[in-house]
Design an enzyme around this catalytic site. Sequence first.
Site, PDB file in Angstrom:
ATOM      1  N   THR A 135      -0.295   2.846  -5.100  1.00 38.74           N
ATOM      2  CA  THR A 135       0.623   2.009  -5.699  1.00 38.74           C
ATOM      3  C   THR A 135      -0.798   1.674  -6.931  1.00 38.74           C
ATOM      4  OG1 THR A 135      -1.280   0.515  -4.808  1.00 38.74           O
ATOM      5  CG2 THR A 135       1.401   0.002  -4.240  1.00 38.74           C
ATOM      6  N   GLY A 136      -1.718   2.535  -7.682  1.00 38.32           N
ATOM      7  CA  GLY A 136      -2.220   2.780  -8.089  1.00 38.32           C
ATOM      8  C   GLY A 136      -2.570   3.307  -8.649  1.00 38.32           C
ATOM      9  N   GLU A 195     -10.722  -0.043  -4.915  1.00 39.14           N
ATOM     10  CA  GLU A 195      -9.077  -1.316  -4.662  1.00 39.14           C
ATOM     11  C   GLU A 195      -9.470  -2.753  -4.210  1.00 39.14           C
ATOM     12  OE1 GLU A 195      -6.154   0.300  -1.965  1.00 39.14           O
ATOM     13  OE2 GLU A 195      -6.978   2.208  -2.816  1.00 39.14           O
ATOM     14  N   HIS A 199      -2.175  -4.853 -10.129  1.00 40.43           N
ATOM     15  CA  HIS A 199      -3.181  -3.933 -10.812  1.00 40.43           C
ATOM     16  C   HIS A 199      -3.473  -3.773 -12.749  1.00 40.43           C
ATOM     17  CE1 HIS A 199      -2.417  -0.852  -7.940  1.00 40.43           C
ATOM     18  NE2 HIS A 199      -1.163  -1.658  -7.277  1.00 40.43           N
ATOM     19  N   CYS A 234       1.043  -1.508  -0.463  1.00 36.89           N
ATOM     20  CA  CYS A 234       0.037  -0.590  -0.227  1.00 36.89           C
ATOM     21  C   CYS A 234       0.837   1.032   0.294  1.00 36.89           C
ATOM     22  CB  CYS A 234      -1.116   0.336   1.020  1.00 36.89           C
ATOM     23  SG  CYS A 234      -1.028   1.699   1.474  1.00 36.89           S
ATOM     24  N   CYS A 280      -4.438   5.352  -4.400  1.00 40.33           N
ATOM     25  CA  CYS A 280      -4.286   4.617  -4.398  1.00 40.33           C
ATOM     26  C   CYS A 280      -2.825   5.243  -4.625  1.00 40.33           C
ATOM     27  CB  CYS A 280      -5.017   3.530  -4.901  1.00 40.33           C
ATOM     28  SG  CYS A 280      -4.093   1.928  -5.220  1.00 40.33           S
TER      29      CYS A 280
END
Length: 290
Positions: free
Chosen positions: A232-233, A221, A172, A75, A230
Amino acid sequence: MEIRFTKMQGAGNDFVVLDETAGPLGLRADQYRFLADRHFGVGADQILTVRPAPAPEVDFEYIIHNADGGEVEQCGNGARCFARFVYDKGLTGKKAIRVQTKKGVIAPELMPDGRVTVNMGRPRLDPADVPFDTSGLTPVVQHHAKKWPVALDDQAQDATVFVVSVSMGNPHGVLLVDDVDTAPVQAWGPLLESHPRFPQRVNVGFLQVQDAQHVRLRVYERGVGETLACGTGACAAVVAGIEQGLLQSPVDVQTRGGLLTIAWSGDASDPVMMTGPATTVFEGRITIPD
């Protein structure tokens, strides 16, 4: 059992942070769900736990549970809050630390302007590493990227969307949209999150490119639903955009909760660097049901 907690947020992605450096709390999945519950608990997208270093070459261990109680690998917004927490609490005097996660070591650093930069590690672009099942699919190649056709069920009127799969330590799938405000996030997000081609489920990024260094992003998520941001998004979205020849590093990513800046060279052997805010909201105690 009564426990102490700290509520934090990074670009609107909110967390309950627990300190287990003095010993484990031993919480169960249902107790993590209770903490994350916005009506009966504290309320959070994820629960972050600080644990002692498991090896000499790192400073701490970082454990993440989603609002549904399941443990996840990474995260990014949480990593920034993690670094802010351990420094502000006096658990370390270092402004640059190394932290063990479920999928490797990350390196957050507190910046002079109050933001936090995190070395998120290198992206993984092989679908097998995501994991993403491409059997029977033929990708559309755009620049260096492979855009995979994924058929949705009749809830989405048999739509086929084109997804770039990226792992940032967690899975992702990124798809381009003309306008994030009108993108079918609530319709397509759940369908893609639990799509059988993603055996570990997936975080779904809806990416709108404004120009080569500015994008807008919404992320659905896994185990949480849509969040205000987000980390990492944002990393995965910028990687997908650079791979498609649409973006140039560094890229400002405007989420609904705030601004993140992502830098990546375009070389898969280089790490993705993420910079953004990390803020303590409040602290307290709460009684956890047995």
